[in-house]
Design a protein around this motif. Structure first.
Motif, PDB file in Angstrom:
ATOM      1  N   ILE A  94      97.689  17.577   4.500  1.00 23.38           N
ATOM      2  CA  ILE A  94      96.262  17.220   4.438  1.00 23.38           C
ATOM      3  C   ILE A  94      96.096  15.752   4.816  1.00 23.38           C
ATOM      4  N   ASN A  95      97.025  14.920   4.391  1.00 27.23           N
ATOM      5  CA  ASN A  95      97.007  13.500   4.725  1.00 27.23           C
ATOM      6  C   ASN A  95      97.055  13.299   6.245  1.00 27.23           C
ATOM      7  N   ILE A  96      97.880  14.093   6.919  1.00 25.78           N
ATOM      8  CA  ILE A  96      97.982  14.009   8.389  1.00 25.78           C
ATOM      9  C   ILE A  96      96.646  14.399   9.024  1.00 25.78           C
ATOM     10  N   LEU A  97      96.026  15.462   8.510  1.00 28.53           N
ATOM     11  CA  LEU A  97      94.724  15.889   9.036  1.00 28.53           C
ATOM     12  C   LEU A  97      93.664  14.798   8.857  1.00 28.53           C
ATOM     13  N   VAL A  98      93.711  14.109   7.720  1.00 32.74           N
ATOM     14  CA  VAL A  98      92.724  13.054   7.473  1.00 32.74           C
ATOM     15  C   VAL A  98      92.975  11.858   8.398  1.00 32.74           C
ATOM     16  N   TRP A  99      94.253  11.540   8.677  1.00 31.98           N
ATOM     17  CA  TRP A  99      94.542  10.484   9.656  1.00 31.98           C
ATOM     18  C   TRP A  99      93.970  10.859  11.024  1.00 31.98           C
ATOM     19  N   GLY A 155      86.329  15.249  23.389  1.00 32.18           N
ATOM     20  CA  GLY A 155      87.380  16.142  22.898  1.00 32.18           C
ATOM     21  C   GLY A 155      88.149  15.522  21.744  1.00 32.18           C
ATOM     22  N   ILE A 156      88.498  14.238  21.866  1.00 37.83           N
ATOM     23  CA  ILE A 156      89.205  13.528  20.788  1.00 37.83           C
ATOM     24  C   ILE A 156      88.327  13.470  19.540  1.00 37.83           C
ATOM     25  N   LEU A 157      87.054  13.169  19.734  1.00 37.37           N
ATOM     26  CA  LEU A 157      86.106  13.132  18.617  1.00 37.37           C
ATOM     27  C   LEU A 157      86.022  14.498  17.936  1.00 37.37           C
ATOM     28  N   ALA A 158      85.914  15.557  18.724  1.00 39.57           N
ATOM     29  CA  ALA A 158      85.797  16.910  18.171  1.00 39.57           C
ATOM     30  C   ALA A 158      87.046  17.305  17.391  1.00 39.57           C
ATOM     31  N   ILE A 159      88.218  16.997  17.933  1.00 40.72           N
ATOM     32  CA  ILE A 159      89.471  17.309  17.226  1.00 40.72           C
ATOM     33  C   ILE A 159      89.515  16.561  15.895  1.00 40.72           C
ATOM     34  N   GLY A 160      89.131  15.285  15.921  1.00 40.85           N
ATOM     35  CA  GLY A 160      89.116  14.502  14.687  1.00 40.85           C
ATOM     36  C   GLY A 160      88.189  15.083  13.644  1.00 40.85           C
ATOM     37  N   VAL A 161      86.989  15.438  14.054  1.00 39.51           N
ATOM     38  CA  VAL A 161      86.006  15.974  13.104  1.00 39.51           C
ATOM     39  C   VAL A 161      86.448  17.347  12.577  1.00 39.51           C
ATOM     40  N   LEU A 162      86.993  18.177  13.448  1.00 39.45           N
ATOM     41  CA  LEU A 162      87.478  19.489  12.997  1.00 39.45           C
ATOM     42  C   LEU A 162      88.639  19.349  12.016  1.00 39.45           C
ATOM     43  N   CYS A 163      89.575  18.454  12.311  1.00 40.40           N
ATOM     44  CA  CYS A 163      90.691  18.222  11.383  1.00 40.40           C
ATOM     45  C   CYS A 163      90.180  17.675  10.054  1.00 40.40           C
ATOM     46  N   GLY A 164      89.194  16.792  10.110  1.00 42.53           N
ATOM     47  CA  GLY A 164      88.612  16.248   8.888  1.00 42.53           C
ATOM     48  C   GLY A 164      87.908  17.309   8.073  1.00 42.53           C
ATOM     49  N   GLY A 165      87.170  18.182   8.736  1.00 36.21           N
ATOM     50  CA  GLY A 165      86.497  19.270   8.028  1.00 36.21           C
ATOM     51  C   GLY A 165      87.487  20.202   7.356  1.00 36.21           C
ATOM     52  N   LEU A 166      88.567  20.510   8.061  1.00 37.95           N
ATOM     53  CA  LEU A 166      89.611  21.369   7.497  1.00 37.95           C
ATOM     54  C   LEU A 166      90.290  20.672   6.316  1.00 37.95           C
ATOM     55  N   ALA A 167      90.647  19.406   6.489  1.00 36.90           N
ATOM     56  CA  ALA A 167      91.304  18.645   5.425  1.00 36.90           C
ATOM     57  C   ALA A 167      90.421  18.551   4.189  1.00 36.90           C
TER      58      ALA A 167
END
Length: 181
Positions: A94-99, A155-167
């Motif tokens: 989860i920490n990796i996803l938040v990073w 794309g980078i923004l979307a990946i970040g937001v999706l990972c953050g939502g999942l985390a």
């Protein structure tokens, strides 16, 4: 009583402060350009034309930059709530996803918006002010060269937001930890 601190909330707040500093620098730069080239350039006039042609990219990029800055700050509040109020510990994967969330929002967000701002300035001829001392002719052809980098940053923004939502969702569902007193 020990004051609790949200690690991720603090990181996102620092990022929002940096983003706020960058947008402030951009605003001061525009005022500085207006002051230096006062007889040749009227920034208010340029902004009033920003809904026509390539200049709208400048305006939209500027507005989206402000929105990204606020979004990063609001995200800090979410993580603060999760870590302090809900007593959820962010560890491991989860920490990796938040990073990825933190980096994706900031790199993707700033890259997208600054690319749009630069595209608007270049395409509208306003960028010629720096090189030639006056606003040049609009160049619609240059706008096509900005599409790939803007799309990549989105794309980078979307990946970040999706990972953050999942985390955030996974951490929220996790069992709370107890604080030993």
């Amino acid at each position: 009583m020990e004051v609790q601190k949200s690690t991720w909330g603090s990181r996102f707040i620092i990022a929002a402060i940096v983003q706020g500093g960058i947008i402030t620098f951009l605003a001061l730069s525009m005022v500085g350009i207006q002051m230096i080239f006062a007889s040749d350039v009227n920034m208010i006039q340029f902004l009033s034309l920003s809904f026509e042609g390539p200049a709208k990219w400048f305006f939209i990029g500027l507005m989206l930059y402000l929105i990204i800055t606020v979004a990063v700050a609001v995200t800090a509040v979410f993580y603060n709530h999760l870590e302090i109020n809900q007593k959820k510990k962010i560890t491991g994967k989860i920490n990796i996803l938040v990073w990825i969330h933190l980096l994706g929002m900031n790199i993707g967000g700033i890259g997208t918006t600054l690319s749009m701002i630069f595209a608007g300035l270049a395409g509208s001829g306003a960028l010629a002010l720096v090189t030639e001392g006056q606003i040049g002719k609009p160049d619609l052809a240059i706008m096509d060269s900005f599409i790939p980098p803007i799309a990549s940053f989105i794309g980078i923004l979307a990946i970040g937001v999706l990972c953050g939502g999942l985390a955030y969702t996974v951490a929220y569902i996790k069992k709370s930890y107890t604080i030993s007193e």
